[in-house]
Design an enzyme around this catalytic site. Structure first.
Site, PDB file in Angstrom:
ATOM      1  CE  LYS A 124      -9.077   2.015  11.844  1.00 16.08           C
ATOM      2  NZ  LYS A 124      -8.099   1.085  11.255  1.00 16.08           N
ATOM      3  CG  ASP A 164      -6.300   3.996  10.195  1.00 17.84           C
ATOM      4  OD1 ASP A 164      -6.088   2.825   9.858  1.00 17.84           O
ATOM      5  OD2 ASP A 164      -6.961   4.779   9.481  1.00 17.84           O
TER       6      ASP A 164
HETATM    7  P1  NDP Z   1      -0.846   8.009   6.986  1.00 18.97           P
HETATM    8  O1  NDP Z   1      -1.659   9.087   7.589  1.00 18.97           O
HETATM    9  O2  NDP Z   1       0.527   7.759   7.453  1.00 18.97           O
HETATM   10  O3  NDP Z   1      -0.778   8.209   5.408  1.00 18.97           O
HETATM   11  C1  NDP Z   1      -1.923   8.292   4.638  1.00 18.97           C
HETATM   12  C2  NDP Z   1      -1.541   8.573   3.201  1.00 18.97           C
HETATM   13  O4  NDP Z   1      -2.686   8.452   2.372  1.00 18.97           O
HETATM   14  C3  NDP Z   1      -1.013   9.979   3.005  1.00 18.97           C
HETATM   15  O5  NDP Z   1      -0.128  10.012   1.933  1.00 18.97           O
HETATM   16  C4  NDP Z   1      -2.298  10.738   2.684  1.00 18.97           C
HETATM   17  O6  NDP Z   1      -2.111  11.928   1.961  1.00 18.97           O
HETATM   18  C5  NDP Z   1      -3.032   9.727   1.825  1.00 18.97           C
HETATM   19  N1  NDP Z   1      -4.474   9.949   1.967  1.00 18.97           N
HETATM   20  C6  NDP Z   1      -5.193   9.921   3.108  1.00 18.97           C
HETATM   21  N2  NDP Z   1      -6.476  10.213   2.872  1.00 18.97           N
HETATM   22  C7  NDP Z   1      -6.559  10.429   1.555  1.00 18.97           C
HETATM   23  C8  NDP Z   1      -7.606  10.789   0.697  1.00 18.97           C
HETATM   24  N3  NDP Z   1      -8.852  10.974   1.159  1.00 18.97           N
HETATM   25  N4  NDP Z   1      -7.345  10.901  -0.629  1.00 18.97           N
HETATM   26  C9  NDP Z   1      -6.093  10.720  -1.115  1.00 18.97           C
HETATM   27  N5  NDP Z   1      -5.033  10.405  -0.329  1.00 18.97           N
HETATM   28  C10 NDP Z   1      -5.276  10.258   0.978  1.00 18.97           C
HETATM   29  O7  NDP Z   1      -1.755   6.702   7.134  1.00 18.97           O
HETATM   30  P2  NDP Z   1      -1.319   5.165   6.997  1.00 18.97           P
HETATM   31  O8  NDP Z   1      -0.229   5.016   6.029  1.00 18.97           O
HETATM   32  O9  NDP Z   1      -1.168   4.639   8.353  1.00 18.97           O
HETATM   33  O10 NDP Z   1      -2.668   4.529   6.408  1.00 18.97           O
HETATM   34  C11 NDP Z   1      -2.890   4.353   5.019  1.00 18.97           C
HETATM   35  C12 NDP Z   1      -3.961   3.295   4.807  1.00 18.97           C
HETATM   36  O11 NDP Z   1      -3.526   2.055   5.384  1.00 18.97           O
HETATM   37  C13 NDP Z   1      -5.313   3.583   5.462  1.00 18.97           C
HETATM   38  O12 NDP Z   1      -6.335   3.054   4.651  1.00 18.97           O
HETATM   39  C14 NDP Z   1      -5.244   2.803   6.769  1.00 18.97           C
HETATM   40  O13 NDP Z   1      -6.527   2.473   7.258  1.00 18.97           O
HETATM   41  C15 NDP Z   1      -4.509   1.561   6.291  1.00 18.97           C
HETATM   42  N6  NDP Z   1      -3.839   0.774   7.320  1.00 18.97           N
HETATM   43  C16 NDP Z   1      -2.928   1.345   8.181  1.00 18.97           C
HETATM   44  C17 NDP Z   1      -2.287   0.566   9.111  1.00 18.97           C
HETATM   45  C18 NDP Z   1      -1.236   1.100  10.012  1.00 18.97           C
HETATM   46  O14 NDP Z   1      -0.653   0.313  10.747  1.00 18.97           O
HETATM   47  N7  NDP Z   1      -0.935   2.384   9.997  1.00 18.97           N
HETATM   48  C19 NDP Z   1      -2.615  -0.873   9.250  1.00 18.97           C
HETATM   49  C20 NDP Z   1      -3.514  -1.377   8.256  1.00 18.97           C
HETATM   50  C21 NDP Z   1      -4.109  -0.557   7.357  1.00 18.97           C
HETATM   51  P3  NDP Z   1      -2.292  13.356   2.699  1.00 18.97           P
HETATM   52  O15 NDP Z   1      -1.058  13.530   3.517  1.00 18.97           O
HETATM   53  O16 NDP Z   1      -2.417  14.317   1.581  1.00 18.97           O
HETATM   54  O17 NDP Z   1      -3.540  13.261   3.529  1.00 18.97           O
HETATM   55  O1  2IT Z   2      -6.301  -0.892   9.995  1.00 13.43           O
HETATM   56  C1  2IT Z   2      -5.492  -1.383  10.804  1.00 13.43           C
HETATM   57  O2  2IT Z   2      -5.314  -2.602  10.898  1.00 13.43           O
HETATM   58  C2  2IT Z   2      -4.703  -0.464  11.636  1.00 13.43           C
HETATM   59  N1  2IT Z   2      -4.819   0.731  11.472  1.00 13.43           N
HETATM   60  C3  2IT Z   2      -3.794  -1.003  12.696  1.00 13.43           C
HETATM   61  C4  2IT Z   2      -4.578  -1.343  13.932  1.00 13.43           C
HETATM   62  C5  2IT Z   2      -3.756  -1.749  15.126  1.00 13.43           C
HETATM   63  O3  2IT Z   2      -4.397  -1.977  16.164  1.00 13.43           O
HETATM   64  O4  2IT Z   2      -2.535  -1.836  15.060  1.00 13.43           O
END
Ligand code: NDP
Ligand code: 2IT
Length: 444
Positions: A124, A164
């Site tokens: 990561k 992420d």
């Molecule tokens: P995005 O940046 O697309 O969206 C994040 C969302 O969460 C936004 O709505 C953001 O609001 C909110 N958020 C972020 N930080 C905070 C905080 N500290 N407090 C409250 N709200 C918060 O990210 P993703 O959707 O990609 O990721 C969301 C989660 O999913 C994370 O935990 C990530 O690690 C996990 N994840 C993502 C994957 C992927 O493929 N993208 C795969 C597996 C897991 P704001 O805009 O106000 O910051």
């Molecule tokens: O937390 C996760 O699994 C991710 N943000 C996706 C990682 C990836 O390599 O697609």
């Protein structure tokens, strides 16, 4: 191995890394019994070798903002474990990013990637750079500066980053572009790329869809499905958006979504048309979720409030770590919530997890239910290697099969004597066993 002893030792060595210690603690206690059935694991000191990352890169990133001012941020890449494949995991850009958060994410990623059935190790990276309010040019200059340093540590068979929080298709495109210039090679070193240059169909959808496929599997163990069920979603980013889309497709009703400022509650449900507005609001305008409440005249709660006190059948935390605490978990359970499928990484605090397990509701930890994203990243790597691209249907079918497989493995390793499935234990033990065996076979 005594989990408590190992943990105390790690606490002494890394006292300022609470998120990392939180993630390690959960895994250590859930694998302890299984680990101790294998004296050979202890001989190889697998437990310590698995908790501590292989290596950590930390560097300064210099970039110029639109006013011509030179800014500095910190950049990191944690290469946690490559026993079963190249290091693989996302890049996070958020003001809160620090070593502890990235170490917890890289640790979790190792077990998650093991569960996917694909050959990927765990890693990561990220930066405390905040994309919020930055111009497109600033984002590009930052991504380029970041990869100037990161570039020397990654490669298609070494370490493959992706998105992420704060990193989506736009940022991956800029990082890939810079990496290609530095290496003068076109390789699949990043996943989550644009469709025109090696990205996989369904990668944007994969995490959110996977969360709901996993939820379907959990519900099916009780003879239930999503039709007519009300669902809370937190977050409104990549994972939340596509989780909502899949819930709607399967006949569920999405009541809430949020961002770091607050949440919206729409008692009529966020339908396809309203969800299309959220996609536009978040991905194009890059606006705040409060705009939804203004447009559709529904309830909005600000001050960073979370949606968990509202009543719903199912909760999908899809924002960030520790966004759901013990008290909120108890309210969810008291309100009749039957299932929690985590989209974010470690969104539930240890106290919240205890509430879910004590009340024996369906509860899946992120490393199982959000593994769909990295799984399709793995499929993107396969497509890049064979220089072919698969149809959306083929990728979606594979994603679906992988999520079913992960669910089956959790049931295999997590079923308790009374028949209740502890998905935390199931995911941790199943993920651990494969990595442990691979490490043993490869010597120290
Ligand atoms: P995005 O940046 O697309 O969206 C994040 C969302 O969460 C936004 O709505 C953001 O609001 C909110 N958020 C972020 N930080 C905070 C905080 N500290 N407090 C409250 N709200 C918060 O990210 P993703 O959707 O990609 O990721 C969301 C989660 O999913 C994370 O935990 C990530 O690690 C996990 N994840 C993502 C994957 C992927 O493929 N993208 C795969 C597996 C897991 P704001 O805009 O106000 O910051
Ligand atoms: O937390 C996760 O699994 C991710 N943000 C996706 C990682 C990836 O390599 O697609």
């Amino acid at each position: 191995m005594k989990a408590e002893q190992v943990l105390n030792d790690l606490k002494r060595r890394f006292p300022n890394e609470p998120e990392y210690l939180q993630a390690v603690e959960e895994v250590l206690y859930s694998i302890e019994d299984e680990y101790n059935k294998h004296p050979e694991f202890d001989y190889y000191n697998l437990v310590e070798r698995l908790c501590i990352p292989d290596r950590v890169y930390e560097f300064r990133v210099n970039w110029m903002d639109d006013e011509g001012k030179i800014r500095t941020n910190m950049g990191y890449r944690i290469q946690h474990n490559n026993a079963i494949g190249p290091y693989k995991g996302g890049i996070r850009f958020h003001s809160s990013v620090n070593l502890s958060i990235l170490k917890f994410l890289a640790f979790e990623q190792t077990f998650k990637n093991s569960l996917t059935t694909l050959p990927m190790g765990g890693g990561k990276g990220g930066s405390d750079f905040s994309p919020r309010g930055k111009s497109d040019d600033e984002i590009m200059r930052f991504c380029q500066a970041f990869v100037l340093e990161l570039g020397r540590h990654i490669g298609p068979n070494t370490d493959v980053p992706a998105g992420d929080i704060g990193v989506g298709g736009r940022e991956v495109g800029y990082m890939f572009g810079m990496y290609k210039k530095l290496t003068r090679e076109f390789t699949g070193t990043f996943t989550g790329k644009g469709m025109e240059f090696g990205g996989s169909l369904i990668r944007p959808e994969a995490t959110g869809y996977g969360v709901v496929y996993f939820l379907q599997e959990m519900l099916a163990t009780k003879g239930l499905d999503l039709k007519g069920k009300s669902v809370h979603i937190s977050g409104s980013g990549n994972v939340a958006q596509y989780a909502a889309e899949k819930v709607l497709q399967l006949g569920g009703k999405v009541l809430t979504m949020s961002d770091s400022n607050g949440y919206i509650y729409d008692p009529d449900g966020i339908d396809e048309e309203k969800l299309a507005y959220i996609f536009q609001l978040k991905n194009v305008q890059r606006g705040r979720i409060i705009e939804y409440a203004k447009k559709y005249n529904c309830k909005y709660v600000g001050d960073g409030a979370k949606p968990w006190a509202e009543k719903a059948d199912i909760a999908l935390p899809c924002a960030t770590q520790n966004e759901l605490n013990g008290e909120q978990a108890q309210i969810l359970v008291n309100n009749g919530c039957i299932a929690v499928s985590e989209g974010a990484n470690m969104p539930s605090t240890p106290e919240a997890i205890k509430v879910f397990l004590d009340n024996k509701i369906l509860y899946s930890p992120g490393k199982a239910s959000n593994a769909g994203g990295v799984s399709v990243s793995g499929l993107e790597m396969s497509q890049n290697s064979e220089r072919l691209s698969w149809t959306a249907e083929e990728v979606d079918n594979r994603l679906h099969a992988i999520m079913k497989d992960i669910h089956e493995n959790c049931v295999k390793y997590g079923t308790c004597e009374d028949g209740y499935v502890n998905y935390v234990k199931g995911a941790n033990v199943a993920g651990f066993m494969k990595v442990a065996k691979a490490m043993m076979a490869q010597g120290i």
